[in-house]
Write a protein that holds these residues in place. Sequence first.
Motif, short mmCIF file in Angstrom:
data_model
loop_
_atom_site.label_atom_id
_atom_site.label_comp_id
_atom_site.label_asym_id
_atom_site.label_seq_id
_atom_site.Cartn_x
_atom_site.Cartn_y
_atom_site.Cartn_z
N LEU A 57 0.82 -1.21 0.00
CA LEU A 57 0.00 0.00 0.00
C LEU A 57 0.86 1.26 0.00
N LEU A 58 2.00 1.22 0.68
CA LEU A 58 2.89 2.38 0.65
C LEU A 58 3.52 2.57 -0.73
N ALA A 59 3.75 1.47 -1.44
CA ALA A 59 4.25 1.58 -2.81
C ALA A 59 3.14 2.05 -3.76
N PHE A 60 1.89 1.82 -3.38
CA PHE A 60 0.71 2.22 -4.15
C PHE A 60 0.43 3.72 -4.01
N THR A 61 0.94 4.34 -2.95
CA THR A 61 0.66 5.74 -2.63
C THR A 61 1.02 6.72 -3.74
N PRO A 62 2.21 6.65 -4.36
CA PRO A 62 2.52 7.64 -5.41
C PRO A 62 1.56 7.60 -6.59
N ALA A 63 1.09 6.41 -6.95
CA ALA A 63 0.15 6.32 -8.07
C ALA A 63 -1.18 6.99 -7.73
N VAL A 64 -1.66 6.80 -6.52
CA VAL A 64 -2.92 7.43 -6.11
C VAL A 64 -2.77 8.94 -6.05
N PRO A 100 -17.94 13.60 -14.11
CA PRO A 100 -18.65 13.29 -12.85
C PRO A 100 -18.30 11.92 -12.28
N PHE A 101 -18.11 10.94 -13.15
CA PHE A 101 -17.75 9.60 -12.69
C PHE A 101 -16.35 9.59 -12.08
N GLU A 102 -15.45 10.31 -12.73
CA GLU A 102 -14.08 10.37 -12.21
C GLU A 102 -14.03 11.15 -10.90
N VAL A 103 -14.85 12.19 -10.78
CA VAL A 103 -14.90 12.93 -9.52
C VAL A 103 -15.42 12.04 -8.40
N TYR A 104 -16.40 11.20 -8.71
CA TYR A 104 -16.90 10.25 -7.71
C TYR A 104 -15.79 9.31 -7.26
N LEU A 105 -15.02 8.79 -8.23
CA LEU A 105 -13.91 7.91 -7.87
C LEU A 105 -12.82 8.66 -7.12
N MET A 106 -12.68 9.95 -7.41
CA MET A 106 -11.68 10.76 -6.70
C MET A 106 -12.07 10.98 -5.23
N THR A 107 -13.36 10.94 -4.92
CA THR A 107 -13.75 11.03 -3.50
C THR A 107 -13.26 9.81 -2.73
N ILE A 108 -13.30 8.66 -3.38
CA ILE A 108 -12.76 7.45 -2.76
C ILE A 108 -11.24 7.56 -2.66
N ASP A 109 -10.61 8.09 -3.72
CA ASP A 109 -9.16 8.28 -3.70
C ASP A 109 -8.74 9.24 -2.60
N TYR A 110 -9.55 10.26 -2.37
CA TYR A 110 -9.24 11.23 -1.32
C TYR A 110 -9.20 10.54 0.05
N LYS A 111 -10.11 9.62 0.29
CA LYS A 111 -10.10 8.87 1.55
C LYS A 111 -8.85 8.00 1.65
N ILE A 112 -8.45 7.41 0.51
CA ILE A 112 -7.24 6.60 0.49
C ILE A 112 -6.02 7.47 0.78
N ILE A 113 -5.97 8.65 0.16
CA ILE A 113 -4.84 9.56 0.38
C ILE A 113 -4.76 9.99 1.83
N ASP A 136 -1.36 9.02 3.63
CA ASP A 136 -0.42 10.12 3.82
C ASP A 136 -0.52 10.80 5.18
N PHE A 137 -1.72 10.86 5.74
CA PHE A 137 -1.90 11.71 6.91
C PHE A 137 -2.34 10.97 8.17
N ALA A 138 -2.63 9.70 8.08
CA ALA A 138 -3.06 8.96 9.27
C ALA A 138 -1.83 8.57 10.09
N ALA A 139 -2.02 8.51 11.40
CA ALA A 139 -0.92 8.12 12.29
C ALA A 139 -0.54 6.67 12.06
N ALA A 140 -1.54 5.82 11.88
CA ALA A 140 -1.29 4.41 11.59
C ALA A 140 -2.11 4.01 10.37
N VAL A 141 -1.50 3.29 9.46
CA VAL A 141 -2.19 2.89 8.24
C VAL A 141 -3.10 1.71 8.54
N ASP A 142 -4.40 1.89 8.27
CA ASP A 142 -5.38 0.82 8.45
C ASP A 142 -5.55 0.13 7.10
#
Length: 175
Positions: free
Chosen positions: A56-63, A106-119, A123-129
Amino acid sequence: MKNKKLSVDLTAFLALLSGSIWLGVYILRMFISYVLFDVDMNLVINPDMQNINGYLLAFTPAVNTTFIVYAIFITTFTLFLITSKISLKENGWLFIITLIVYITLPFEVYLMTIDYKIILQLDFAAAVDSNYIISLIRDRFENLSSFPVIIILSYCSAYFFLIFKPFMRKKTDEN
Protein backbone atom coordinates in the motif's frame (compact mmCIF):
# COMPACT_ATOMS: atom_id res chain seq x y z
CA MET A 1 -1.77 39.38 -29.61
CA LYS A 2 1.47 37.45 -29.25
CA ASN A 3 0.90 37.02 -25.48
CA LYS A 4 -2.60 35.66 -26.15
CA LYS A 5 -1.26 33.05 -28.58
CA LEU A 6 1.45 32.13 -26.09
CA SER A 7 -1.12 31.62 -23.33
CA VAL A 8 -3.28 29.48 -25.63
CA ASP A 9 -0.28 27.39 -26.64
CA LEU A 10 0.81 27.05 -23.02
CA THR A 11 -2.61 25.89 -21.81
CA ALA A 12 -2.85 23.45 -24.74
CA PHE A 13 0.60 22.05 -23.92
CA LEU A 14 -0.18 21.76 -20.20
CA ALA A 15 -3.52 20.10 -20.91
CA LEU A 16 -1.93 17.58 -23.25
CA LEU A 17 1.00 16.92 -20.92
CA SER A 18 -1.12 16.52 -17.77
CA GLY A 19 -3.68 14.40 -19.64
CA SER A 20 -0.95 12.10 -20.93
CA ILE A 21 0.68 11.75 -17.51
CA TRP A 22 -2.70 11.13 -15.88
CA LEU A 23 -3.67 8.45 -18.40
CA GLY A 24 -0.33 6.66 -18.06
CA VAL A 25 -0.41 6.66 -14.26
CA TYR A 26 -4.10 5.67 -14.34
CA ILE A 27 -3.24 2.56 -16.38
CA LEU A 28 -0.31 1.79 -14.07
CA ARG A 29 -2.54 2.21 -11.04
CA MET A 30 -5.10 -0.20 -12.47
CA PHE A 31 -2.43 -2.85 -12.95
CA ILE A 32 -1.17 -2.29 -9.41
CA SER A 33 -4.70 -2.54 -8.03
CA TYR A 34 -5.48 -5.78 -9.85
CA VAL A 35 -2.34 -7.45 -8.43
CA LEU A 36 -3.70 -6.94 -4.93
CA PHE A 37 -6.63 -9.28 -5.51
CA ASP A 38 -6.93 -12.93 -6.44
CA VAL A 39 -6.96 -13.95 -10.11
CA ASP A 40 -10.64 -14.96 -9.94
CA MET A 41 -11.52 -11.27 -9.37
CA ASN A 42 -13.84 -12.14 -6.52
CA LEU A 43 -12.14 -9.27 -4.66
CA VAL A 44 -10.40 -11.51 -2.15
CA ILE A 45 -6.86 -10.55 -1.22
CA ASN A 46 -4.25 -12.46 -3.18
CA PRO A 47 -2.89 -15.20 -0.91
CA ASP A 48 0.62 -14.51 -2.22
CA MET A 49 0.58 -11.00 -0.68
CA GLN A 50 2.94 -11.12 2.27
CA ASN A 51 3.43 -7.45 3.17
CA ILE A 52 0.20 -5.58 2.47
CA ASN A 53 1.31 -2.41 4.28
CA GLY A 54 4.47 -2.22 2.16
CA TYR A 55 2.39 -2.80 -0.95
CA LEU A 56 0.00 0.00 0.00
CA LEU A 57 2.89 2.38 0.65
CA ALA A 58 4.25 1.58 -2.81
CA PHE A 59 0.71 2.22 -4.15
CA THR A 60 0.66 5.74 -2.63
CA PRO A 61 2.52 7.64 -5.41
CA ALA A 62 0.15 6.32 -8.07
CA VAL A 63 -2.92 7.43 -6.11
CA ASN A 64 -1.46 10.85 -5.32
CA THR A 65 -0.32 11.43 -8.89
CA THR A 66 -3.65 10.50 -10.48
CA PHE A 67 -5.52 12.72 -8.04
CA ILE A 68 -3.36 15.82 -8.53
CA VAL A 69 -2.67 15.50 -12.26
CA TYR A 70 -6.35 14.93 -13.12
CA ALA A 71 -7.26 18.19 -11.36
CA ILE A 72 -4.52 19.96 -13.32
CA PHE A 73 -5.73 18.38 -16.56
CA ILE A 74 -9.35 19.46 -16.12
CA THR A 75 -8.29 22.99 -15.16
CA THR A 76 -5.89 23.47 -18.07
CA PHE A 77 -8.25 21.85 -20.59
CA THR A 78 -11.04 24.19 -19.53
CA LEU A 79 -8.70 27.17 -19.72
CA PHE A 80 -7.64 26.07 -23.19
CA LEU A 81 -11.24 25.92 -24.38
CA ILE A 82 -11.94 29.38 -22.95
CA THR A 83 -8.78 31.11 -24.17
CA SER A 84 -8.50 29.51 -27.61
CA LYS A 85 -11.99 30.44 -28.78
CA ILE A 86 -11.86 27.54 -31.25
CA SER A 87 -15.28 26.86 -32.73
CA LEU A 88 -16.50 23.45 -31.63
CA LYS A 89 -19.02 23.56 -34.47
CA GLU A 90 -16.29 23.78 -37.10
CA ASN A 91 -13.89 21.41 -35.32
CA GLY A 92 -15.78 18.21 -34.64
CA TRP A 93 -12.66 16.49 -33.37
CA LEU A 94 -12.37 19.01 -30.51
CA PHE A 95 -16.09 18.72 -29.82
CA ILE A 96 -15.78 14.94 -29.41
CA ILE A 97 -12.73 15.30 -27.16
CA THR A 98 -14.63 17.85 -25.07
CA LEU A 99 -17.58 15.46 -24.78
CA ILE A 100 -15.30 12.64 -23.67
CA VAL A 101 -13.65 14.82 -21.02
CA TYR A 102 -16.80 16.36 -19.57
CA ILE A 103 -19.06 13.28 -19.75
CA THR A 104 -16.52 11.19 -17.84
CA LEU A 105 -15.82 14.02 -15.36
CA PRO A 106 -18.65 13.29 -12.85
CA PHE A 107 -17.75 9.60 -12.69
CA GLU A 108 -14.08 10.37 -12.21
CA VAL A 109 -14.90 12.93 -9.52
CA TYR A 110 -16.90 10.25 -7.71
CA LEU A 111 -13.91 7.91 -7.87
CA MET A 112 -11.68 10.76 -6.70
CA THR A 113 -13.75 11.03 -3.50
CA ILE A 114 -12.76 7.45 -2.76
CA ASP A 115 -9.16 8.28 -3.70
CA TYR A 116 -9.24 11.23 -1.32
CA LYS A 117 -10.10 8.87 1.55
CA ILE A 118 -7.24 6.60 0.49
CA ILE A 119 -4.84 9.56 0.38
CA LEU A 120 -5.92 10.71 3.83
CA GLN A 121 -5.30 7.22 5.19
CA LEU A 122 -1.95 6.66 3.46
CA ASP A 123 -0.42 10.12 3.82
CA PHE A 124 -1.90 11.71 6.91
CA ALA A 125 -3.06 8.96 9.27
CA ALA A 126 -0.92 8.12 12.29
CA ALA A 127 -1.29 4.41 11.59
CA VAL A 128 -2.19 2.89 8.24
CA ASP A 129 -5.38 0.82 8.45
CA SER A 130 -4.80 -1.61 5.60
CA ASN A 131 -8.23 -3.24 5.92
CA TYR A 132 -9.96 0.13 5.47
CA ILE A 133 -7.80 1.02 2.45
CA ILE A 134 -8.45 -2.35 0.84
CA SER A 135 -12.19 -1.87 1.39
CA LEU A 136 -11.92 1.52 -0.37
CA ILE A 137 -10.10 -0.09 -3.30
CA ARG A 138 -12.85 -2.73 -3.42
CA ASP A 139 -15.43 0.08 -3.48
CA ARG A 140 -13.75 1.51 -6.58
CA PHE A 141 -14.03 -1.86 -8.31
CA GLU A 142 -17.57 -2.60 -7.18
CA ASN A 143 -19.22 0.79 -7.73
CA LEU A 144 -17.99 1.54 -11.24
CA SER A 145 -16.46 -1.77 -12.22
CA SER A 146 -15.89 -1.36 -15.94
CA PHE A 147 -15.58 2.43 -15.96
CA PRO A 148 -11.74 2.53 -15.75
CA VAL A 149 -11.51 0.39 -18.90
CA ILE A 150 -14.06 2.60 -20.67
CA ILE A 151 -12.23 5.76 -19.67
CA ILE A 152 -8.89 4.41 -20.90
CA LEU A 153 -10.36 3.49 -24.27
CA SER A 154 -12.17 6.84 -24.51
CA TYR A 155 -9.07 8.87 -23.78
CA CYS A 156 -7.02 6.77 -26.22
CA SER A 157 -9.63 7.56 -28.87
CA ALA A 158 -9.27 11.24 -27.92
CA TYR A 159 -5.62 11.01 -28.96
CA PHE A 160 -6.77 9.61 -32.31
CA PHE A 161 -9.07 12.62 -32.76
CA LEU A 162 -6.30 14.98 -31.73
CA ILE A 163 -3.81 13.56 -34.21
CA PHE A 164 -5.99 12.98 -37.28
CA LYS A 165 -8.61 15.71 -36.66
CA PRO A 166 -11.58 14.12 -38.41
CA PHE A 167 -14.95 15.90 -38.61
CA MET A 168 -13.30 19.19 -39.42
CA ARG A 169 -15.42 21.50 -41.51
CA LYS A 170 -13.63 22.22 -44.76
CA LYS A 171 -13.66 25.76 -46.07
CA THR A 172 -14.73 25.81 -49.70
CA ASP A 173 -13.84 28.48 -52.21
CA GLU A 174 -16.92 30.20 -53.51
CA ASN A 175 -16.18 31.81 -56.91
